[in-house]
Design a protein around this motif. Sequence first.
Motif, PDB file in Angstrom:
ATOM      1  N   CYS A 391      -1.616  14.169   0.591  1.00 14.14           N
ATOM      2  CA  CYS A 391      -0.606  13.789   1.577  1.00 14.14           C
ATOM      3  C   CYS A 391       0.754  14.316   1.123  1.00 14.14           C
ATOM      4  O   CYS A 391       1.235  13.954   0.046  1.00 14.14           O
ATOM      5  N   CYS A 394       3.704  11.271   0.811  1.00 13.06           N
ATOM      6  CA  CYS A 394       3.825  10.298  -0.278  1.00 13.06           C
ATOM      7  C   CYS A 394       3.149  10.744  -1.575  1.00 13.06           C
ATOM      8  O   CYS A 394       3.245  10.075  -2.596  1.00 13.06           O
ATOM      9  N   TRP A 396      -0.131  11.062  -2.061  1.00 12.30           N
ATOM     10  CA  TRP A 396      -1.490  10.545  -2.226  1.00 12.30           C
ATOM     11  C   TRP A 396      -2.481  11.686  -2.427  1.00 12.30           C
ATOM     12  O   TRP A 396      -2.334  12.757  -1.821  1.00 12.30           O
ATOM     13  N   CYS A 431      -3.282   9.215   6.016  1.00 10.77           N
ATOM     14  CA  CYS A 431      -3.107   8.883   4.605  1.00 10.77           C
ATOM     15  C   CYS A 431      -3.298   7.382   4.410  1.00 10.77           C
ATOM     16  O   CYS A 431      -2.635   6.576   5.055  1.00 10.77           O
ATOM     17  N   CYS A 434       0.337   5.804   3.247  1.00 10.99           N
ATOM     18  CA  CYS A 434       1.550   5.754   4.062  1.00 10.99           C
ATOM     19  C   CYS A 434       1.278   5.957   5.541  1.00 10.99           C
ATOM     20  O   CYS A 434       2.195   5.913   6.364  1.00 10.99           O
TER      21      CYS A 434
HETATM   22 ZN    ZN Z   1       0.811   9.437   2.298  1.00 10.38          ZN
END
Ligand code: ZN
Length: 705
Positions: A391, A394, A396, A431, A434
């Motif tokens: 992601c 953020c 991830w 995600c 987020c």
């Molecule tokens: Zn994210």
Amino acid sequence: MSTPTVPLHIVVPTPAHSSAAPILSYAHDVPLPAGTLVRVPLGAREVLGITWDEPQGTGSELPQLRRVGAVLEGLAPLPAPWRRLVAFAARYYQRSLGEVALSALPPSLRELTADQLTRRLRRMPPGTPAPDAGAATVQTETSKIVVLSTDQQSAAAEIDAHPGPFLLFGSTGSGKTEVYLHAVQAALTRDPGAQALVLVPEINLTPQLEARFRERFDALWGASAIVSLHSAMTPAQRLKSWLAAHTGQARIVLGTRMAILASLPRLALIVVDEEHDASYKQQEGARYSARDLAVWRARDVGAKVILGSATPSLESWHASDPAVGRYQRLHMPARIGAGELPRLRLIDMSQQPRKAVFAPPLIAAITERVQRGEQCLVLLNRRGFAPVLHCGACGWKSDCPHCSATQVFHKSDRTLRCHHCGCASPVPRACPDCGNPDILTIGRGTEQLEEQLAQLLRNVITRERRAARVARIDADTTRARGALKAQLAQMHAGDVDVLVGTQMVAKGHDFRRVTLVAAVQPDGALFSSDFRAPERLFALLMQAGGRAGRDARYMQAQQSAPELWVQTWHPEHPLFAALRGHDYPAFATRQLAEREAAGMPPFSHQALLRADARTQEAAQDFLRAASEAARTAQLPGMDQVFLYPPVPLAVQRVANVERAQMLLESPHRGALQHLLAAWQPLLHAERTRHRAVVRWLIDVDPQAI
Ligand code: ZN
Ligand code: ADP
Ligand code: ZN
């Protein structure tokens, strides 16, 4: 009245790590020769056992011993050399004799009753192979006469004249297989009962090899004289092959590493093809090296052994150094038919458009070849390049919940899969952290490469006026039984123009129309923490390059020259200079000098003690305690073995188990062996004190540190 009894020493399958003696005493009414298969009670079960040394004493009454259940009478006892081999393997690789001996037998033998086995044996064709009448004429009719090249002739003559062991150092396409065929024929002709064992690193190379052996030898010794032995066979097939080898009916056994432990009472020759290949090392249970056992076994029974490779392991190369003189080195530099070895084309990726996966000059070269009707092979060194989800908002990543590894994105069934523990989950829509719906894949697997290449070549028309075809071979496309065979057949038939694949496609295959091979992401191995990584990369690139331009006549007709393209960010690396000159000796000399300076194998000997535990701390605590115990007890060999501090494994956590290891190193193999043997009881004792330890194991001569 009680029946007369004799005590028998019997090897039974004890757990690898139990400290229980693997040889137990049982009572029987008559003595049995060592190596006899018997069924005996063990705890509440009845198991297969093997009588071990000669029976001692007779007639005494031993009521305390349990009695042998049944004797598998139809089967000749496992011969003394086989028993010596498994005993050596157990001792050297620090496992129990019961585990090694019993696991060397085909699994279905462990389940059959004496009666079932007798019936099975009755169905086998008669014991001694009868050569077909008129075999010699059939031979000249069916198989084409092969005239050995000068290189092949001199290698074959050396093998005929000397005891070996031999390191057959032959370029890709120099015709090593032909030398093996010659040596097998010579050994089997010299002694009408003799047997030969031929090992290859991969199951998928056995059909091709079997076809070549059958073409040559079926007419000479009959179809039942050749059997294959590997783990992809059904239990029934495996039993059949094993029995054929054990009874001597099979004269030639072709197999993967497990075949080194087959019973071959008349063994006269062992061939280990692609001897450098890491898959000769077993990676679970008794972690034996089939190549090293081959050398041991051959010497033990006075058989010849040929290790063959275009890029030998540095261990074997060193052993065949005339100054060391343990192996006899045979060199075959020339390709058959005066074929050229591929020219190296290094692409400096720092000079290419940013984010290009395929450099434009490589695409141009592939296009040109495909238009001329030639085939190309694109190799991905998969490790570390599998696609993961990411992601951008953020940070991830698709981490595996159970391992310190990332789950890999599989497009075909839209799953995320962990290649370490196997756990799979559907690809999330957004995600999970987020909610960003725009999650991307980073890194590229073969699947992405295939797609991208197909896209780049979409307007290319072949000589037969059809669109270029791109196909892919990797672990995913070959999961189904027979899939690989079918895919390779398409390639051989010319239905595919560009084949994208992993290591799997680089090994051994004799593609006739491939003229260009490209390695697209090899850099990872240049700076790996594993000291064997450069050796592996060099071997892989030489192997892969060796798939190009194998048919000298085709190359001439095409007026084409074979090329090996390598995309790298480090074109100045010395590995590439040696690769450019096809100069394995230069590469090996350099590597060996580095290894000698650093005191690494083959100039030292290593073992790993590994511990798996619920926490990393617990695993390392166990290893530290083990090392402390060895020091306190002043174990033999201790003064000549260096014990490194414990470290976590590269993939530290798998399926929620933390893994740590400790390296042991010594200039003296014997000292290391003494220490390991004396250490075992202390390790068992430590284990009971460290309850969080799930398991521990010893890996002698580990392949990866
Ligand atoms: Zn994210
Ligand atoms: P290697 O295993 O060394 O890479 P192979 O044994 O597969 O090479 O041989 C390469 C090719 O050359 C094969 O197609 C083989 O049939 C052919 N070949 C080998 N030796 C000869 C020979 N003496 N004469 C003609 N063709 C040969
Ligand atoms: Zn996992």
